[in-house]
Write a protein that holds these residues in place. Sequence first.
Motif, PDB file in Angstrom:
ATOM      1  N   UNK A 126       0.853  -1.196   0.000  1.00 23.42           N
ATOM      2  CA  UNK A 126       0.000   0.000   0.000  1.00 23.42           C
ATOM      3  C   UNK A 126       0.878   1.231   0.000  1.00 23.42           C
ATOM      4  N   UNK A 127       0.454   2.233  -0.714  1.00 22.44           N
ATOM      5  CA  UNK A 127       1.273   3.443  -0.807  1.00 22.44           C
ATOM      6  C   UNK A 127       0.411   4.646  -0.505  1.00 22.44           C
ATOM      7  N   UNK A 128       0.839   5.403   0.454  1.00 23.82           N
ATOM      8  CA  UNK A 128       0.077   6.607   0.761  1.00 23.82           C
ATOM      9  C   UNK A 128       0.871   7.849   0.469  1.00 23.82           C
ATOM     10  N   UNK A 129       2.180   7.719   0.489  1.00 26.69           N
ATOM     11  CA  UNK A 129       2.905   8.963   0.308  1.00 26.69           C
ATOM     12  C   UNK A 129       3.933   8.837  -0.795  1.00 26.69           C
ATOM     13  N   UNK A 132       7.367   7.201  -0.211  1.00 24.94           N
ATOM     14  CA  UNK A 132       7.418   5.734  -0.293  1.00 24.94           C
ATOM     15  C   UNK A 132       7.314   5.294  -1.756  1.00 24.94           C
ATOM     16  N   UNK A 133       6.380   5.935  -2.465  1.00 32.12           N
ATOM     17  CA  UNK A 133       6.086   5.486  -3.831  1.00 32.12           C
ATOM     18  C   UNK A 133       7.304   5.612  -4.739  1.00 32.12           C
ATOM     19  N   UNK A 134       8.100   6.649  -4.512  1.00 35.60           N
ATOM     20  CA  UNK A 134       9.259   6.855  -5.376  1.00 35.60           C
ATOM     21  C   UNK A 134      10.336   5.781  -5.170  1.00 35.60           C
ATOM     22  N   UNK A 135      10.210   5.023  -4.088  1.00 39.50           N
ATOM     23  CA  UNK A 135      11.182   3.941  -3.860  1.00 39.50           C
ATOM     24  C   UNK A 135      10.769   2.643  -4.555  1.00 39.50           C
ATOM     25  N   UNK A 136       9.530   2.618  -5.017  1.00 39.24           N
ATOM     26  CA  UNK A 136       9.017   1.357  -5.568  1.00 39.24           C
ATOM     27  C   UNK A 136       9.700   0.966  -6.875  1.00 39.24           C
ATOM     28  N   UNK A 140      11.554  -2.474  -7.377  1.00 37.70           N
ATOM     29  CA  UNK A 140      11.112  -3.510  -8.317  1.00 37.70           C
ATOM     30  C   UNK A 140      12.227  -3.836  -9.301  1.00 37.70           C
ATOM     31  N   UNK A 141      12.878  -2.798  -9.821  1.00 40.49           N
ATOM     32  CA  UNK A 141      13.930  -3.040 -10.814  1.00 40.49           C
ATOM     33  C   UNK A 141      15.042  -3.912 -10.233  1.00 40.49           C
TER      34      UNK A 141
END
Length: 344
Positions: A126-129, A132-136, A140-141
């Motif tokens: 889950x991503x709220x901020x 955090x999202x920019x680390x995904x 994944x890569x």
Amino acid sequence: MTEALRQDSVLFQHAMAQLAQKKGITLDHHQQRLITRLEAVSAPWLTSSGQKKTYCGLYIWGEPGRGKSFIADAFFHWAPLAKKKRVHFHAFFRELHQLIARGGSVNQAILTAIGDCQLLCFDEFHLHDIGDAMLIKPLLELLFQRGVLLIATSNHPPEDLLANPLYHQRFVSSIALIRQQMEVIALAGEKDYRTLSHEEHGPFSTGGLLLNGDQALRQRLGLPQSAPAPLALQVGYRTLQTLSPAQDFLHFSFSALCEAPTAVMDYLQLCDRYPQWLIEEVPELARVSPAVQQRFINVIDVLYDRQCRLFLTAHSPLPRLTRGVELEDIQRTFSRLSLLPVYQ
Ligand SMILES: Nc1ncnc2c1ncn2[C@@H]1O[C@H](COP(=O)(O)OP(=O)(O)O)[C@@H](O)[C@H]1O
Ligand SMILES: [Mg+2]
């Protein structure tokens, strides 16, 4: 992975059938399908036949209580791989941010956090901020490059992650990566098994929701009384206010915990120190701001994942506490809180 483990291990389908029998439950057809797909996608990691990988993992999504964590955790325990790691999103992102803050590159921090695992189970993707999202994407890569099998569970399909329109556009390429590299599978059963089942759910569910202030009941449950004045409790750099000395219970008012600028990091640290929590005067959440609602959702996520024992006091039953809250994650909170015995 050892040859012995490989030879001894039964098919995951069989392991699940046994587990279901032991628990006295019937796996629904959505769950059966997920189990089959987990087995198929993970086969190249688990067999020595040189089978080609079709995907780098599975992204499992569905409403709360459909059995996502149940099946993903069972897979995690069953999978005959020597190096595996299970993470929960709140703790994982906090760890990553701390590693990044200590210096070094994002990739280095990610590598430290994932170690040399062959299987990563990411419960509650889950991503709220945006932080955090920019680390995904780099996460994944790196996982896909290194051939790590990734099993993620979420309440949302990939397209609905980081739904905030201010940020969503910046996450579109990560969604594309998930779609390309992972099999996305919905666990779309109709029932929230959590609210239906009467099985033992661990320490979290041995707490309770108290709808009256009966002193005798509080005494019987061993709950603390409030001190004459709030007390300061230091967590990292932050000072929180508790209602009584932090001993058997960590004792907060809802407002001191959720209306003050507290953060997930605080809850994580406190969970490690205090396995029993009492949160007083939980209001009907539609009456408080979305930021306060989100903090409460985060508190419950962390306490549930860490299996802290939780007591709440409130003046309204659970459906009224959560009614009218627009944040979708409230369904998860409702599902979890429904495990608490109600005292009225
Ligand atoms: N087919 C089933 N029948 C009965 N209970 C089930 C079934 N599948 C899962 N459960 C139970 O439902 C509860 C919630 O499942 P969980 O996997 O935590 O849900 P979520 O989808 O929110 O991750 C668990 O206690 C689990 O053991
Ligand atoms: Mg879950």
